[in-house]
Design an enzyme around this catalytic site. Sequence first.
Site, mmCIF file in Angstrom:
data_model
loop_
_atom_site.group_PDB
_atom_site.id
_atom_site.type_symbol
_atom_site.label_atom_id
_atom_site.label_comp_id
_atom_site.label_asym_id
_atom_site.label_seq_id
_atom_site.Cartn_x
_atom_site.Cartn_y
_atom_site.Cartn_z
ATOM 1 N N LEU A 112 -17.719 -29.211 23.428
ATOM 2 C CA LEU A 112 -18.116 -29.056 22.032
ATOM 3 C C LEU A 112 -16.926 -29.327 21.121
ATOM 4 O O LEU A 112 -15.812 -28.905 21.410
ATOM 5 C CB LEU A 112 -18.656 -27.651 21.773
ATOM 6 C CG LEU A 112 -19.897 -27.246 22.552
ATOM 7 C CD1 LEU A 112 -20.314 -25.822 22.176
ATOM 8 C CD2 LEU A 112 -21.048 -28.216 22.317
ATOM 9 N N GLY A 147 -16.909 -23.334 31.471
ATOM 10 C CA GLY A 147 -16.116 -22.263 30.864
ATOM 11 C C GLY A 147 -15.865 -22.615 29.416
ATOM 12 O O GLY A 147 -15.993 -23.775 29.024
ATOM 13 N N GLY A 148 -15.540 -21.622 28.598
ATOM 14 C CA GLY A 148 -15.283 -21.889 27.185
ATOM 15 C C GLY A 148 -16.427 -22.660 26.574
ATOM 16 O O GLY A 148 -17.586 -22.261 26.667
ATOM 17 N N ASP A 149 -16.110 -23.794 25.970
ATOM 18 C CA ASP A 149 -17.136 -24.639 25.342
ATOM 19 C C ASP A 149 -17.359 -25.927 26.125
ATOM 20 O O ASP A 149 -17.748 -26.943 25.571
ATOM 21 C CB ASP A 149 -16.769 -24.945 23.889
ATOM 22 C CG ASP A 149 -15.490 -25.741 23.744
ATOM 23 O OD1 ASP A 149 -14.710 -25.829 24.718
ATOM 24 O OD2 ASP A 149 -15.250 -26.294 22.657
ATOM 25 N N GLU A 150 -17.126 -25.859 27.444
ATOM 26 C CA GLU A 150 -17.304 -27.026 28.315
ATOM 27 C C GLU A 150 -18.526 -26.855 29.212
ATOM 28 O O GLU A 150 -18.714 -25.798 29.821
ATOM 29 C CB GLU A 150 -16.062 -27.231 29.184
ATOM 30 C CG GLU A 150 -14.826 -27.531 28.373
ATOM 31 C CD GLU A 150 -13.577 -27.621 29.232
ATOM 32 O OE1 GLU A 150 -12.649 -28.326 28.798
ATOM 33 O OE2 GLU A 150 -13.525 -27.011 30.318
#
Length: 165
Positions: A40, A80-83
């Site tokens: 993102l 993870g995170g925005d991946e």
Amino acid sequence: EDFRLRAITDQLTGLHNRAGLVEHLAKVAGTGSSVVFCDLNTFKSVNDSLGHAAGDVVLVQAARRLKRAVRGEDFVARLGGDEFVIVVPPDANASFDGLARRLLRAIEQPMVLPGGVAATVGMSVGYSVLSPGVDPVSALFAADQEMYKMKSRLPTRTTADVTHT
């Protein structure tokens, strides 16, 4: 079985997590499946300006949109995170460009957050193929590198920006 499902499921989005993705990649190694890496854009600014709760809402909405934009046989995971990573079985009638455009259109629509605030994020995508002899971790890394190429080309991604190198 419940513990196994918890171990391979992302608690926030309900998608598979990194462990579930690695397990799936091992199963489809050498099949010619595509590995699509999605990141993102401007997500950090949503977290920084609206708070982590708003960021969580964006991640949940992004996960739902990605899941709706793909076929039933496609595998969607939050790395993870925005991946996010999507594993797509080989299909002679499908193209990466077509998939990427669908994914970008799905993500680019404004996301309504609590309090009536709307947030808009973009996305960069890259892909690689799990050809025979290609290590799944290497394919994931290659898709990640392709995503970074897209991210570095233009500051804002739109559906018109999709190209495959």
